[in-house]
Design a protein around this motif. Structure first.
Motif, PDB file in Angstrom:
ATOM      1  N   ASN A 163       9.102  46.756  67.164  1.00  0.00           N
ATOM      2  CA  ASN A 163       7.607  46.155  67.442  1.00  0.00           C
ATOM      3  C   ASN A 163       7.090  47.073  68.550  1.00  0.00           C
ATOM      4  O   ASN A 163       5.948  47.452  68.538  1.00  0.00           O
ATOM      5  N   LEU A 164       7.963  47.409  69.594  1.00  0.00           N
ATOM      6  CA  LEU A 164       7.475  48.022  70.645  1.00  0.00           C
ATOM      7  C   LEU A 164       7.178  49.560  70.102  1.00  0.00           C
ATOM      8  O   LEU A 164       5.963  50.125  70.847  1.00  0.00           O
ATOM      9  N   CYS A 165       8.059  50.372  69.514  1.00  0.00           N
ATOM     10  CA  CYS A 165       7.575  51.449  68.955  1.00  0.00           C
ATOM     11  C   CYS A 165       6.317  51.633  68.247  1.00  0.00           C
ATOM     12  O   CYS A 165       5.531  52.537  68.330  1.00  0.00           O
ATOM     13  N   LYS A 166       6.199  50.714  67.344  1.00  0.00           N
ATOM     14  CA  LYS A 166       4.879  50.578  66.558  1.00  0.00           C
ATOM     15  C   LYS A 166       3.714  50.306  67.309  1.00  0.00           C
ATOM     16  O   LYS A 166       2.579  51.044  67.458  1.00  0.00           O
ATOM     17  N   ALA A 167       3.876  49.574  68.533  1.00  0.00           N
ATOM     18  CA  ALA A 167       2.530  49.141  69.273  1.00  0.00           C
ATOM     19  C   ALA A 167       2.159  50.371  70.253  1.00  0.00           C
ATOM     20  O   ALA A 167       1.034  50.708  70.531  1.00  0.00           O
ATOM     21  N   HIS A 168       3.218  51.482  70.530  1.00  0.00           N
ATOM     22  CA  HIS A 168       2.902  52.579  71.480  1.00  0.00           C
ATOM     23  C   HIS A 168       3.115  53.907  70.439  1.00  0.00           C
ATOM     24  O   HIS A 168       3.141  54.761  71.169  1.00  0.00           O
ATOM     25  N   ASP A 169       3.109  53.725  69.261  1.00  0.00           N
ATOM     26  CA  ASP A 169       3.404  54.875  68.387  1.00  0.00           C
ATOM     27  C   ASP A 169       4.617  55.985  69.036  1.00  0.00           C
ATOM     28  O   ASP A 169       4.299  57.088  68.900  1.00  0.00           O
ATOM     29  N   ILE A 170       5.828  55.320  69.097  1.00  0.00           N
ATOM     30  CA  ILE A 170       6.883  56.042  69.577  1.00  0.00           C
ATOM     31  C   ILE A 170       7.312  56.721  68.385  1.00  0.00           C
ATOM     32  O   ILE A 170       7.542  56.297  67.483  1.00  0.00           O
ATOM     33  N   GLU A 171       7.623  57.898  68.700  1.00  0.00           N
ATOM     34  CA  GLU A 171       8.080  59.122  67.717  1.00  0.00           C
ATOM     35  C   GLU A 171       9.873  58.949  67.885  1.00  0.00           C
ATOM     36  O   GLU A 171      10.697  59.174  66.766  1.00  0.00           O
ATOM     37  N   HIS A 172      10.187  58.865  68.804  1.00  0.00           N
ATOM     38  CA  HIS A 172      11.699  58.942  69.162  1.00  0.00           C
ATOM     39  C   HIS A 172      12.264  57.830  70.461  1.00  0.00           C
ATOM     40  O   HIS A 172      11.606  58.121  71.467  1.00  0.00           O
TER      41      HIS A 172
END
Length: 200
Positions: free
Chosen positions: A86-95
């Motif tokens: 959820n955090l990765c999706k919220a901040h467009d995390i790639e890695h």
């Protein structure tokens, strides 16, 4: 966008994961609060308080590098994959970058997180950080485990003589991001705040 998932290595100096992340691109940091997991490990209120106080200091050090610190909550290890996704999706995390942990629960948690992130094409890298050699990599000539410590030590010293690991340099300050740091809590439910005498 890169993400450093901080666990027990609450520092910016000589931190393999943070250095690797910041070399790749703009970076956020996250710390996961897991009260039920900590209770199952019988972590003391003193230990949790110590983590939180270190985290508050680390937040300032990260701020000097323009790295926002985010706090996520996942009560137990099995909740970690969804919380991080959820955090990765919220901040467009790639890695996502982490420093290796070797406990059974922690290893299973990391495998589950990697599997979940893989489904969404988000990278997950575990870095060797707090040890000189990965567990199980110092073996006898026949590929077995040492039964005598002095022989094990001798092989470790030989390896270190040929290739001593260098200190990981403090990353350069990155450009400011449009993400605000979260507040670091001063206590966690289920863990009493220690007395000032204990804290000192």
């Amino acid at each position: 966008m890169q993400l450093i998932w901080l666990r027990t290595g609450l520092r910016v100096h000589d931190n393999t994961a943070s250095s690797a992340a910041m070399k790749q691109g703009p970076t956020l940091a996250v710390y996961m609060i897991s009260p039920a997991q900590w209770q199952s490990h019988d972590d003391s209120p003193n230990k949790v308080d110590f983590w939180l106080r270190n985290l508050a200091v680390l937040k300032q050090a990260l701020s000097a590098l323009n790295v926002p610190l985010l706090i996520v909550h996942a009560d137990t290890c099995d909740k970690a994959p969804k919380a991080l996704l959820n955090l990765c999706k919220a901040h467009d995390i790639e890695h996502v970058h982490v420093n290796e942990e070797y406990g059974v629960n922690e290893d299973n948690r990391d495998k589950a997180v990697k599997a979940e992130l893989d489904k969404h094409s988000i990278g997950f890298t575990r870095h060797l950080d707090q040890l000189f050699f990965p567990p199980g990599s110092v073996l006898t000539k026949t590929g077995g485990y040492f039964k005598v410590y002095t022989q094990f030590r001798k092989v470790c010293y030989q390896r270190m003589h040929h290739s001593m690991p260098s200190v990981t340099r403090l990353p350069r300050k990155q450009s400011a991001l449009h993400v605000k740091s979260d507040a670091v809590p001063d206590h966690v439910k289920g863990f009493a705040t220690p007395s000032d005498t204990i804290r000192k």
